[in-house]
Design a protein around this motif. Sequence first.
Motif, short mmCIF file in Angstrom:
data_model
loop_
_atom_site.label_atom_id
_atom_site.label_comp_id
_atom_site.label_asym_id
_atom_site.label_seq_id
_atom_site.Cartn_x
_atom_site.Cartn_y
_atom_site.Cartn_z
N LYS A 12 0.85 -1.20 0.00
CA LYS A 12 0.00 0.00 0.00
C LYS A 12 0.88 1.25 0.00
O LYS A 12 1.86 1.33 0.74
CB LYS A 12 -0.90 0.00 1.25
N TYR A 14 0.76 5.53 0.34
CA TYR A 14 0.00 6.74 0.65
C TYR A 14 0.87 7.93 0.24
O TYR A 14 2.02 8.03 0.69
CB TYR A 14 -0.32 6.83 2.15
N MET A 53 -10.74 -3.12 5.01
CA MET A 53 -11.10 -1.71 5.22
C MET A 53 -10.28 -0.79 4.32
O MET A 53 -10.66 0.33 4.05
CB MET A 53 -10.87 -1.31 6.69
N VAL A 54 -9.13 -1.27 3.93
CA VAL A 54 -8.26 -0.51 3.03
C VAL A 54 -7.93 -1.42 1.85
O VAL A 54 -7.62 -2.60 2.05
CB VAL A 54 -6.97 -0.07 3.77
N ARG A 55 -8.00 -0.87 0.66
CA ARG A 55 -7.71 -1.68 -0.54
C ARG A 55 -6.22 -1.67 -0.80
O ARG A 55 -5.60 -0.60 -0.90
CB ARG A 55 -8.43 -1.11 -1.75
N TYR A 81 -13.11 -8.37 14.85
CA TYR A 81 -12.12 -7.31 14.58
C TYR A 81 -12.34 -6.18 15.57
O TYR A 81 -13.43 -5.61 15.65
CB TYR A 81 -12.31 -6.83 13.14
N ALA A 83 -11.07 -2.61 16.24
CA ALA A 83 -10.26 -1.52 15.67
C ALA A 83 -9.71 -0.64 16.79
O ALA A 83 -10.22 -0.65 17.91
CB ALA A 83 -11.11 -0.70 14.71
N PRO A 87 -14.18 1.77 18.36
CA PRO A 87 -15.29 2.58 17.88
C PRO A 87 -16.64 1.88 18.03
O PRO A 87 -16.79 0.74 17.61
CB PRO A 87 -14.96 2.79 16.39
N LEU A 88 -17.54 2.57 18.67
CA LEU A 88 -18.92 2.08 18.82
C LEU A 88 -19.80 3.33 18.89
O LEU A 88 -19.29 4.43 19.08
CB LEU A 88 -19.06 1.27 20.10
N TYR A 89 -21.07 3.15 18.74
CA TYR A 89 -21.96 4.31 18.71
C TYR A 89 -22.20 4.85 20.12
O TYR A 89 -22.75 4.14 20.97
CB TYR A 89 -23.27 3.94 18.02
N GLU B 77 -19.99 9.43 10.43
CA GLU B 77 -19.64 8.03 10.73
C GLU B 77 -18.13 7.83 10.55
O GLU B 77 -17.49 7.14 11.34
CB GLU B 77 -20.42 7.09 9.79
N GLN B 80 -16.23 9.47 13.43
CA GLN B 80 -16.32 8.71 14.69
C GLN B 80 -15.58 7.37 14.61
O GLN B 80 -15.55 6.62 15.58
CB GLN B 80 -17.79 8.40 15.00
N ASN B 81 -15.06 7.06 13.44
CA ASN B 81 -14.40 5.76 13.18
C ASN B 81 -15.33 4.56 13.31
O ASN B 81 -14.87 3.43 13.41
CB ASN B 81 -13.20 5.54 14.12
N THR B 82 -16.63 4.82 13.33
CA THR B 82 -17.56 3.70 13.53
C THR B 82 -17.73 2.84 12.27
O THR B 82 -18.33 1.77 12.35
CB THR B 82 -18.94 4.22 14.00
N TYR B 83 -17.18 3.31 11.14
CA TYR B 83 -17.20 2.45 9.96
C TYR B 83 -16.51 1.12 10.26
O TYR B 83 -16.91 0.07 9.75
CB TYR B 83 -16.47 3.11 8.79
N TYR B 84 -15.43 1.18 11.07
CA TYR B 84 -14.69 -0.05 11.36
C TYR B 84 -15.57 -1.06 12.10
O TYR B 84 -15.41 -2.26 11.97
CB TYR B 84 -13.43 0.24 12.19
N ARG B 164 -9.14 15.66 -0.35
CA ARG B 164 -8.00 16.17 0.42
C ARG B 164 -8.39 17.33 1.33
O ARG B 164 -7.81 17.52 2.37
CB ARG B 164 -6.89 16.62 -0.52
N GLU B 213 -14.79 1.10 -3.35
CA GLU B 213 -13.40 1.36 -3.72
C GLU B 213 -12.61 2.17 -2.69
O GLU B 213 -11.38 2.10 -2.68
CB GLU B 213 -13.35 2.11 -5.06
N ASP B 215 -10.91 3.73 0.77
CA ASP B 215 -10.31 3.20 2.00
C ASP B 215 -11.05 3.78 3.19
O ASP B 215 -11.41 4.96 3.18
CB ASP B 215 -8.83 3.61 2.09
N TYR B 216 -11.25 2.97 4.20
CA TYR B 216 -11.96 3.44 5.39
C TYR B 216 -10.98 3.67 6.53
O TYR B 216 -9.90 3.18 6.53
CB TYR B 216 -13.03 2.43 5.80
#
Lengths: 316, 216
Positions: A12, A14, A53-55, A81, A83, A87-89, B77, B80-84, B164, B213, B215-216
Amino acid sequence: MTHPIVTERLTKHYDGRRVVDSLNLRVPQGSVYGLLGRNGAGKSTAIKMMMGMVRPDSGTARLLDEDIRELSNETRSRIAYLAEGHPLYGWMSIDEAVRFTRSFYPRWNDALVDQILDHFELSRKQKFRRLSRGQQAQVSLALAVAPDPELLVLDDATLGLDTVVRRDFLESLIQIIQRQGRTILFSSHILGDVERVADRIGILVGGVLRVDCRTEQFRESVRKLVLEFVGAPPDAPSVPGQVSCRQSGPSLELVLVGYDDAQREAVEALGPRSIEVLDLNLEDAFIAYTRGPRRSLPLFAMEIEDAQNARDQGAA
Amino acid sequence: MLKTLVIKELRESAGLVALAVLAALFALASLTGVPSFMMGRPVLFPYMNITSSLAAYMISIIGGLAIAIGLKQTAWESGQNTYYFLLHRPVSRQMIFGTKLAIGLGLVLTLGALMILVYALWAATPGNNAAPFFWSMTVEAWQRWLCLAIVYLGAFLSGIRPARWFGTRLAPLVTAGAAAFGFAKFPWWWLTLAAVVIAALALVAAIFYYVEERDY
């Protein structure tokens, strides 16, 4: 399936910088694998790629024998998993978070959730946002293990927790998961934690997996040699497997990977008055190893089955 | 699990919806001449053209709601990093984001439609307004209502698309807003409908592209 996690040449970039470089990783079933590295070494990115989560720019990752790009829901339900930052709501109460998460899983161990919440003295009515970081980690742990996962991946799950909570968290995790022969991959900055729980480690340096072996093997193989000379020590000596070299008056400190006969002869050829060989704990070994110049770090002795991996690391 | 996702999205949008409903009630009160304690006096002769004043309120209130919900469902979302947490659940991303879109669009269009209907029913009721009422008088309002969908989808795309800095992040929203403004001015409702459908399909396709496509 002997390796629940397999990555092949995972890479990867960046902003034009190669963050993870041809990562070939094979985590054996039933092992607790600690992924280590300094800040920015690529641990989180590597884990995010493994979790989809990342390609990746190139390379593949397989979890439980399935390509991560085509991971079925059934397989994903067998993988937990956690993270970084848990992270939670925040608006959910613990009970709501449990009910929300439970709805996605065919298998769910409510008794285990209650057991963990009881153990940590958490009430289901508490709002997640009102919990301390340690308590949030505990709730995340309960939610992660309740579906009875075969594979648990934790990305710096103990970051920001105090020593007691951290130890409690890890011990609970190991008790719950490892007794069932499950596989755990976790990244951490806390070397003491890794030393206590991981039976294998991988060390990423500049995105390259430089070490992939049993924890004991790494610790025992990284040696610090203190050479005393009568006069001035030689400038920039070169010894096979050398990680770093530091001069201090008439002394020369060498950090070596391994210390076999060939290395001993090379060290003796420098003509020291005395040679002291020091064993290092994991933390000291890690620091000594990762402080070395990145590109010239010797790839660490892998087991025979991983020899090909070792040759391919960072080969993108 | 779909029910759980729906409840989550409704719950997270509830605050914004409550604010919009409150604002819409004040707007309708003002438009219909109900004594408004906000203004302290009744509004006399509330409208000449049923759509012009209503549309202004609807665009500002429901348009604002559309932008707020679209960004909350995505950028919030992400922040908050809640996507993970959410995206690791054993359910497809299409279902997760499809649910978000359905709920968001549903809320925006339902509230917008309610505003139009309440006002139109009030105007159609004899004794309320000294002018004839025809449903065709509401066509312009419905055209603008349709365009709210584009605004919502533009906001959603702005939140999901990597960028960006905030200028480029907001590009889809600004573009969608400009397109919606143009579509609302079309002289025929069916032309507005066709344009909105095409733009919405393009936006939804872009959203699902980035869902897979990015990245999260």
